[in-house]
Enzyme design. Structure first.
Site, short mmCIF file in Angstrom:
data_model
loop_
_atom_site.label_atom_id
_atom_site.label_comp_id
_atom_site.label_asym_id
_atom_site.label_seq_id
_atom_site.Cartn_x
_atom_site.Cartn_y
_atom_site.Cartn_z
N ASP A 1 0.86 -1.20 0.00
CA ASP A 1 0.00 0.00 0.00
C ASP A 1 0.88 1.23 0.00
O ASP A 1 2.02 1.20 0.46
CB ASP A 1 -0.91 -0.01 1.25
CG ASP A 1 -2.13 0.89 1.09
OD1 ASP A 1 -1.95 2.11 0.86
OD2 ASP A 1 -3.25 0.40 1.24
N ASP B 1 3.53 2.09 -4.38
CA ASP B 1 2.60 2.89 -5.18
C ASP B 1 2.33 2.08 -6.45
O ASP B 1 3.25 1.83 -7.24
CB ASP B 1 3.25 4.24 -5.52
CG ASP B 1 2.32 5.13 -6.33
OD1 ASP B 1 1.37 4.62 -6.97
OD2 ASP B 1 2.57 6.35 -6.35
N VAL B 2 1.10 1.65 -6.63
CA VAL B 2 0.81 0.74 -7.75
C VAL B 2 0.96 1.38 -9.12
O VAL B 2 0.88 0.68 -10.14
CB VAL B 2 -0.59 0.08 -7.62
CG1 VAL B 2 -0.69 -0.75 -6.37
CG2 VAL B 2 -1.71 1.13 -7.71
N SER C 1 -15.84 -3.39 -10.20
CA SER C 1 -16.93 -2.73 -9.48
C SER C 1 -18.21 -2.98 -10.28
O SER C 1 -18.14 -3.35 -11.47
CB SER C 1 -16.66 -1.22 -9.42
OG SER C 1 -17.81 -0.49 -9.05
N TYR D 1 -14.22 6.66 -13.65
CA TYR D 1 -14.18 5.46 -12.81
C TYR D 1 -14.80 4.27 -13.56
O TYR D 1 -14.23 3.17 -13.56
CB TYR D 1 -14.93 5.73 -11.50
CG TYR D 1 -14.90 4.60 -10.48
CD1 TYR D 1 -13.75 4.34 -9.73
CD2 TYR D 1 -16.02 3.82 -10.24
CE1 TYR D 1 -13.72 3.33 -8.78
CE2 TYR D 1 -16.01 2.80 -9.29
CZ TYR D 1 -14.86 2.56 -8.57
OH TYR D 1 -14.84 1.56 -7.62
N LYS E 1 -12.97 0.67 -14.44
CA LYS E 1 -13.47 -0.61 -13.90
C LYS E 1 -13.95 -1.53 -15.04
O LYS E 1 -13.85 -2.75 -14.93
CB LYS E 1 -14.57 -0.35 -12.87
CG LYS E 1 -14.05 0.34 -11.60
CD LYS E 1 -12.99 -0.53 -10.90
CE LYS E 1 -12.41 0.14 -9.67
NZ LYS E 1 -11.47 -0.73 -8.94
#
Ligand code: NAP
Length: 257
Positions: free
Chosen positions: A38, A68-69, A146, A159, A163
């Site tokens: 994370d 940090d992804v 999502s 978003y 997703k």
């Protein structure tokens, strides 16, 4: 004592908080050692860091890796950290951000940030894990999409785009990695009570909450533990013949309108 994930090692991005934290705790109660990857160690919702909680409440081991992804190399480092426990068996690409937006006003910086965290982070997190899994006995990759990856919404278009991309990446990865014994599935949560829905968008705990809940056949918001239970199924051998699947965890909201 049950032990669905005995001798397994899971790397979970964004596991300091919310859904990722619940998955980490659930997997650990089933015997898995956990790498928490994370950007920050402290839970958004407060309380002890996830790895400390796991160390105190289970027999499993857990470690925190700052990651940090949006950085491919940091994702590689997070997956490498699993070697301490024997190597990654389960990868959960969970880190993600949400905000509402108005299509005609979305600027490039906002768009890039959400794409980088939600999509690029998932892509290279899965790739980093899969590289190790092809040399091992396979594995399970779980990507957090999502219900917004199933239907378009006018109020959070960026978003939805991220997703939806995660959903199709999941199917394509499942096709590519299946012959190597690697299963890839997506979870599509609905309204889940985390800081994402109490702070980033103020639904839970506001007047809007009741309206949302009335549209959910189960008549309640989901809890992170609901998502964690679904993830446990996909992580474990119970789902051995399940890959390229979209598992909706929304109290019936999506398919019953
Ligand atoms: P959350 O409570 O905000 O937790 C997300 C975690 O990811 C936080 O610890 C956050 O750290 C971390 N994170 C953010 N950016 C990162 C980055 N660049 N690299 C590494 N970690 C990063 O959110 P959540 O509700 O648990 O969401 C988890 C996943 O579930 C997301 O993919 C989300 O889209 C999905 N989801 C949630 C819901 C819902 O209703 N809650 C519904 C559908 C899908 P910081 O504290 O530093 O930001």
């Amino acid at each position: 004592m049950s032990s669905m994930l005995t001798d397994r090692v899971a790397v979970i991005t964004g596991a300091s908080s919310g859904n990722g934290r619940a998955m980490a705790r659930r997997f650990a109660t089933e015997g898995a050692d956990i790498v928490i990857a994370d950007i920050q160690e402290e839970p958004r919702e407060g309380g002890e860091p996830t790895h400390e909680l796991i160390d105190s409440e289970t027999d499993a081991s857990a470690t925190y890796v700052e990651c940090d992804v949006t950085s491919r190399s940091e994702l590689e480092d997070a997956v490498d950290a699993a070697e301490e426990y024997g190597g990654v068996d389960v990868m959960v690409n969970n880190a993600g951000i949400f905000h509402e937006d108005e299509f005609l006003e979305v600027d490039e910086e906002t768009y890039d940030r959400m794409m980088d965290i939600n999509v690029k982070g998932t892509f290279f997190g899965a790739q980093a894990a899969a590289k190790r899994m092809v040399d091992a006995d396979g594995g399970s990759i779980i990507n957090l999409s999502s219900v917004a990856g199933l239907e378009g919404s006018a109020d959070y278009i960026t978003y939805c785009g991220t997703k939806g991309a995660i959903r199709l990446l999941t199917y394509a990865m499942a096709s590519n990695l299946g012959p190597d014994g690697i299963r890839v599935n997506a979870i599509h949560p609905g309204l889940i009570e985390t800081t994402m829905t109490t702070e980033d968008v103020e639904i839970m705990g506001t007047d809007a909450e009741e309206g949302f809940v009335q549209a959910i056949p189960s008549r309640r918001a989901g809890q992170p533990e609901d998502v964690a239970d679904a993830a446990l199924y996909l992580a474990s051998d119970l789902s051995d013949y399940v890959t390229g699947e979209s598992l909706i965890v929304d109290g019936g909201m999506t398919n019953t309108q």
